[in-house]
Design a protein around this motif. Sequence first.
Motif, mmCIF file in Angstrom:
data_model
loop_
_atom_site.group_PDB
_atom_site.id
_atom_site.type_symbol
_atom_site.label_atom_id
_atom_site.label_comp_id
_atom_site.label_asym_id
_atom_site.label_seq_id
_atom_site.Cartn_x
_atom_site.Cartn_y
_atom_site.Cartn_z
ATOM 1 N N UNK A 22 0.825 -1.218 0.000
ATOM 2 C CA UNK A 22 0.000 0.000 0.000
ATOM 3 C C UNK A 22 0.856 1.264 0.000
ATOM 4 N N UNK A 23 2.189 1.060 0.059
ATOM 5 C CA UNK A 23 3.149 2.169 0.068
ATOM 6 C C UNK A 23 2.940 3.079 1.284
ATOM 7 N N UNK A 24 2.514 2.505 2.391
ATOM 8 C CA UNK A 24 2.305 3.229 3.645
ATOM 9 C C UNK A 24 3.606 3.187 4.464
ATOM 10 N N UNK A 25 4.655 3.790 3.905
ATOM 11 C CA UNK A 25 5.987 3.638 4.479
ATOM 12 C C UNK A 25 6.135 4.268 5.852
ATOM 13 N N UNK A 26 5.243 5.161 6.214
ATOM 14 C CA UNK A 26 5.250 5.702 7.571
ATOM 15 C C UNK A 26 4.896 4.650 8.613
ATOM 16 N N UNK A 53 13.007 3.107 5.080
ATOM 17 C CA UNK A 53 11.991 4.008 4.536
ATOM 18 C C UNK A 53 12.481 4.658 3.251
ATOM 19 N N UNK A 54 13.725 5.132 3.238
ATOM 20 C CA UNK A 54 14.294 5.745 2.032
ATOM 21 C C UNK A 54 14.328 4.739 0.889
ATOM 22 N N UNK A 55 14.732 3.511 1.181
ATOM 23 C CA UNK A 55 14.778 2.470 0.149
ATOM 24 C C UNK A 55 13.396 2.252 -0.464
ATOM 25 N N UNK A 56 12.411 1.991 0.361
ATOM 26 C CA UNK A 56 11.073 1.693 -0.158
ATOM 27 C C UNK A 56 10.464 2.888 -0.883
ATOM 28 N N UNK A 58 12.088 5.696 -2.225
ATOM 29 C CA UNK A 58 12.841 6.371 -3.281
ATOM 30 C C UNK A 58 13.679 5.477 -4.189
ATOM 31 N N UNK A 59 14.083 4.302 -3.743
ATOM 32 C CA UNK A 59 15.074 3.530 -4.491
ATOM 33 C C UNK A 59 14.552 2.237 -5.111
ATOM 34 N N UNK A 60 13.626 1.617 -4.486
ATOM 35 C CA UNK A 60 13.114 0.329 -4.948
ATOM 36 C C UNK A 60 12.553 0.475 -6.358
ATOM 37 N N UNK A 61 12.825 -0.492 -7.237
ATOM 38 C CA UNK A 61 12.415 -0.369 -8.642
ATOM 39 C C UNK A 61 10.911 -0.533 -8.831
ATOM 40 N N UNK A 62 10.216 -0.959 -7.800
ATOM 41 C CA UNK A 62 8.789 -1.259 -7.909
ATOM 42 C C UNK A 62 7.946 0.007 -7.761
#
Length: 122
Positions: A22-26, A53-56, A58-62
């Motif tokens: 759900x991209x709820x990285x908080x 948090x930064x990985x998910x 800003x960096x993850x290809x998904x």
Amino acid sequence: MNEIPLAEARALVARLFEVIDSRDFGALGEVFAPDAVYERPGYSPLEGLERLTTFYRDERIIASGAHQVEDVASGEGVVISRGVFTGKSRKGDDLNERFADVYRVEGGKIQRRTTYFFRAAI
């Protein structure tokens, strides 16, 4: 280490992928310990909640998708899951990847996660 009941293990894995998909990285702190370490192919170990948090984010290809968990097992401080991820990359490519994760769990949170992908490597 304490034995992790299977129902607790299943709930933790389900919540982990709910947060990620759900991209709820908080909400990553609900499932990861503040000093958690995540190991996955192609990256240096990701250490700490801020780095995760930064990985998910800003960096993850998904860009989007969902994990379908097929199996969960638990033992003394360890949880294992296996399944498949389907989705889209940030470039718009289709993704379909089998995976297995091993989690070291302490106090109900993931202290260490190691991901393995099902593909020829050696």
